[in-house]
Design a protein around this motif. Sequence first.
Motif, mmCIF file in Angstrom:
data_model
loop_
_atom_site.group_PDB
_atom_site.id
_atom_site.type_symbol
_atom_site.label_atom_id
_atom_site.label_comp_id
_atom_site.label_asym_id
_atom_site.label_seq_id
_atom_site.Cartn_x
_atom_site.Cartn_y
_atom_site.Cartn_z
ATOM 1 N N GLN C 162 105.888 75.883 -8.130
ATOM 2 C CA GLN C 162 106.991 74.997 -8.516
ATOM 3 C C GLN C 162 108.265 75.793 -8.774
ATOM 4 O O GLN C 162 109.353 75.429 -8.316
ATOM 5 C CB GLN C 162 106.634 74.202 -9.768
ATOM 6 N N SER C 163 108.150 76.874 -9.539
ATOM 7 C CA SER C 163 109.335 77.672 -9.871
ATOM 8 C C SER C 163 109.934 78.300 -8.617
ATOM 9 O O SER C 163 111.160 78.322 -8.449
ATOM 10 C CB SER C 163 108.974 78.772 -10.884
ATOM 11 N N MET C 164 109.068 78.805 -7.742
ATOM 12 C CA MET C 164 109.574 79.407 -6.509
ATOM 13 C C MET C 164 110.246 78.351 -5.635
ATOM 14 O O MET C 164 111.309 78.589 -5.050
ATOM 15 C CB MET C 164 108.439 80.099 -5.754
ATOM 16 N N ALA C 165 109.631 77.165 -5.532
ATOM 17 C CA ALA C 165 110.236 76.098 -4.721
ATOM 18 C C ALA C 165 111.624 75.753 -5.264
ATOM 19 O O ALA C 165 112.584 75.632 -4.510
ATOM 20 C CB ALA C 165 109.340 74.856 -4.721
ATOM 21 N N ARG C 166 111.722 75.613 -6.579
ATOM 22 C CA ARG C 166 113.014 75.206 -7.155
ATOM 23 C C ARG C 166 114.069 76.299 -7.024
ATOM 24 O O ARG C 166 115.251 76.018 -6.976
ATOM 25 C CB ARG C 166 112.809 74.784 -8.611
ATOM 26 N N GLN C 169 114.104 76.904 -2.310
ATOM 27 C CA GLN C 169 114.234 75.916 -1.230
ATOM 28 C C GLN C 169 115.676 75.793 -0.741
ATOM 29 O O GLN C 169 115.904 75.726 0.467
ATOM 30 C CB GLN C 169 113.667 74.572 -1.672
ATOM 31 N N ALA C 221 112.794 67.058 4.968
ATOM 32 C CA ALA C 221 111.675 66.356 4.319
ATOM 33 C C ALA C 221 110.535 67.335 4.068
ATOM 34 O O ALA C 221 109.555 67.352 4.806
ATOM 35 C CB ALA C 221 111.215 65.169 5.165
ATOM 36 N N TRP C 222 110.707 68.131 3.054
ATOM 37 C CA TRP C 222 109.705 69.129 2.700
ATOM 38 C C TRP C 222 108.766 68.606 1.620
ATOM 39 O O TRP C 222 109.195 67.983 0.641
ATOM 40 C CB TRP C 222 110.395 70.409 2.177
ATOM 41 N N THR C 223 107.491 68.926 1.785
ATOM 42 C CA THR C 223 106.477 68.619 0.778
ATOM 43 C C THR C 223 106.298 69.820 -0.137
ATOM 44 O O THR C 223 106.162 70.954 0.342
ATOM 45 C CB THR C 223 105.138 68.294 1.476
ATOM 46 N N LEU C 224 106.281 69.588 -1.448
ATOM 47 C CA LEU C 224 105.899 70.644 -2.381
ATOM 48 C C LEU C 224 104.393 70.629 -2.611
ATOM 49 O O LEU C 224 103.767 71.667 -2.747
ATOM 50 C CB LEU C 224 106.622 70.462 -3.726
ATOM 51 N N GLU C 225 103.811 69.435 -2.685
ATOM 52 C CA GLU C 225 102.387 69.388 -3.038
ATOM 53 C C GLU C 225 101.673 68.246 -2.332
ATOM 54 O O GLU C 225 102.185 67.127 -2.251
ATOM 55 C CB GLU C 225 102.227 69.221 -4.556
ATOM 56 N N LEU C 226 100.492 68.551 -1.855
ATOM 57 C CA LEU C 226 99.592 67.511 -1.373
ATOM 58 C C LEU C 226 98.176 67.883 -1.789
ATOM 59 O O LEU C 226 97.882 69.033 -2.126
ATOM 60 C CB LEU C 226 99.681 67.329 0.153
ATOM 61 N N ASP C 227 97.326 66.880 -1.810
ATOM 62 C CA ASP C 227 95.911 67.103 -2.120
ATOM 63 C C ASP C 227 95.097 66.839 -0.852
ATOM 64 O O ASP C 227 95.528 66.125 0.044
ATOM 65 C CB ASP C 227 95.454 66.193 -3.269
#
Lengths: 235, 235, 235, 235
Positions: C162-166, C169, C221-227
Amino acid sequence: MAEADVAVVVGVGPGLGAALVRRFSKAGMKVAAAARRRERLASLAEETGGRAYGCDATSEGEVERLFAAVKAELGTPELVVYNASAFVRKSILETSTEEFERCWRVACLGGFLVGRAAARLMLAEAAAHGTILFTGATASLRGGALFHNLAVGKFGLRALAQSMARELQAKGIHVAHAVIDGQIAGERPGYRREERGQDAVLEPDAIAEAYYQLHRQPRSAWTLELDLRPWVEKF
Amino acid sequence: MAEADVAVVVGVGPGLGAALVRRFSKAGMKVAAAARRRERLASLAEETGGRAYGCDATSEGEVERLFAAVKAELGTPELVVYNASAFVRKSILETSTEEFERCWRVACLGGFLVGRAAARLMLAEAAAHGTILFTGATASLRGGALFHNLAVGKFGLRALAQSMARELQAKGIHVAHAVIDGQIAGERPGYRREERGQDAVLEPDAIAEAYYQLHRQPRSAWTLELDLRPWVEKF
Amino acid sequence: MAEADVAVVVGVGPGLGAALVRRFSKAGMKVAAAARRRERLASLAEETGGRAYGCDATSEGEVERLFAAVKAELGTPELVVYNASAFVRKSILETSTEEFERCWRVACLGGFLVGRAAARLMLAEAAAHGTILFTGATASLRGGALFHNLAVGKFGLRALAQSMARELQAKGIHVAHAVIDGQIAGERPGYRREERGQDAVLEPDAIAEAYYQLHRQPRSAWTLELDLRPWVEKF
Amino acid sequence: MAEADVAVVVGVGPGLGAALVRRFSKAGMKVAAAARRRERLASLAEETGGRAYGCDATSEGEVERLFAAVKAELGTPELVVYNASAFVRKSILETSTEEFERCWRVACLGGFLVGRAAARLMLAEAAAHGTILFTGATASLRGGALFHNLAVGKFGLRALAQSMARELQAKGIHVAHAVIDGQIAGERPGYRREERGQDAVLEPDAIAEAYYQLHRQPRSAWTLELDLRPWVEKF
């Protein structure tokens, strides 16, 4: 002589609702207890020196009349709890549109009507303050199989609590949401405590104490959400 | 004469840590205050009638010695709080491996060492009981840009609290985690309350009261997690 | 002739890691496969026309050397996956400090070392771009009883993502985190597919396809998280 | 000659809805596009060789008729998307009961009606299979100030998706929920891309690609939830 503070509990049955009325009354508050059938609240009102009101929380008119009556008869409330819920456990394939809507209206629309009426009264005072509490459930955080009729309303109620908190807290109104994660003693007629072991279900008085402590929090450290479950509960 | 209950607070600085020591002491508990530099705790220990201990919470040996000393000198603790933290705000590109590891060791490894030592003592008693509390932060739930050094440890501490709760609650040990969402008054030297308006930051005494109420919860309704923030905080 | 894009997979065992190497190779990428024991990667590297590297992901020096070698031998990577993990299932009371630390170092510190090295290389290019993926687990979201050794590291890795994405990105680097919620076929030696029914566990090729689709997402349209979980998994 | 697979998109406007119709059509599917005003879909249906249907998704009767017509005219759908939404940004104090209910009916009740109808058709087949997708938003996860009219419905829709997934996945129906975290290009008339920089908002085609990839996932690795946002979005 100082006037006693006023509390309103909407959705008073034999479990948590009654315990909230007793706890707030014990703290010296004048408590308005509301349920669909006012006659069931008579002995509780007598016991606690409070007042009983009949109110279908899913009806805008009835909720408006409830809060007008409370204001006229007891005064502007300091503390309002929305505690009503409804649930039909069913497959998505067999759930009727009426069931789906009705469960949402009790769990969520009623919370909106009560929360809005409470906030309007509280903010009409010169130095606005007060606490609005919503009763959540395990289904507030997780949509389980066959639990959509509960989860849709409880997720919605949680969204409402968050939005109200973010709008109203800086105006002096404390909004909080309690996730009750387990069965509450006394809320199912056939339930007997001894079958599951000591304190194996949520005691209404213990939950009511937690609600009262939320109300007592000073505004420098307000809780928006807490969970409550029995020590032996799997989660 | 009944023995007083024993509390241990690890990570005692001028803000929340000191307030916890005072609140538990006011409730009649014998309080052990621990920090890296014992000499800074002398006046607090004197004021509260408790004891001060020097302890580097990231050292297994020092944590083991702390709990052995507490047990020998005060008795088995009823209530243990892990309140230490460390943080360096930096770009991921500029964070050294040493910084990354050190922040995690203070925020999370110390919580493991303290939580494990506390649980071992509590469970060694005939009727096991007790409360173990962990101090979380906004970064427990959200990894913000430049906040990885805090978030990695605080996410980890929250994972630890959840795992400990799920293992230990049915054995009688209450484990809880408080998400402190905002600045705590007194924890930054240059901070002055009046600049942000009344109660605009978290008052340590208000947080300490919430921790004490967690400890007082009966086991039929235990909280695993609550958040605390000032009324004017954006969130 | 256009150069092929470069991918790096750190943490290559017989399950997901190998499938990632094959999927990226099939897409025409030059793939660097890294694991503690380089010799185990020889046939995979030969099969896919890629390169095998020995690397202890918890060692700053080894990770730095890995990325220096990849840059020199293959070029700046477009796509980097951190896929290593370690776990010892134990009571909190019986977990040694060494086990607790080691599991965190594999699950989380290695992710930091790899993510930082990848980001530094990607951002050194004129028009920075690239994808950094982290492999999460059920324990990324829930600290279960006896699972603290896994959950502390996996919660931390999610915080890092999360921190790296923020942070990264808006600079052109796509960071994402996949929550693998179930057992991966082939990752436990004794496991046999037929015992649980068709597709009852996660097929590594299916996960690898999802990772590759994350890499292909355009930046609007980037995804940060999926399951990801098998159809029959309880959750 | 093999029959083409059938897709249904309910809630087709000029942004994401139209892009979904085009993407599924490009994949060779026969696509039914539904919106309140059928005449607005005429050119899209002609362009994609699909069919346009008028349907008020909040009406049980109209949704039932839509799916009966789709089955009769195109066949049992493989892929159904619920993409409708409604929102009025307002203070809780000024929100009318009608607005609150209407927003929920569009965002959530319609999702129930469409999801139930889709599941009934899919499960009536010999070897049940198919994909049901729901469009979420930032407000699916966070109730912001003045956003209760959106968040209550979107939280509810997410609860519905979770409950349906947990009930239906083991029967062969893939249910997923996409959290669209940002503005979609083309969905606000006055919006111009160039004002915010390249790819600064969500491109409908990029979202549609992600939806199509969800549909293509094999059942050994199904996603329940993913988020999608532009690279420059703060979150």
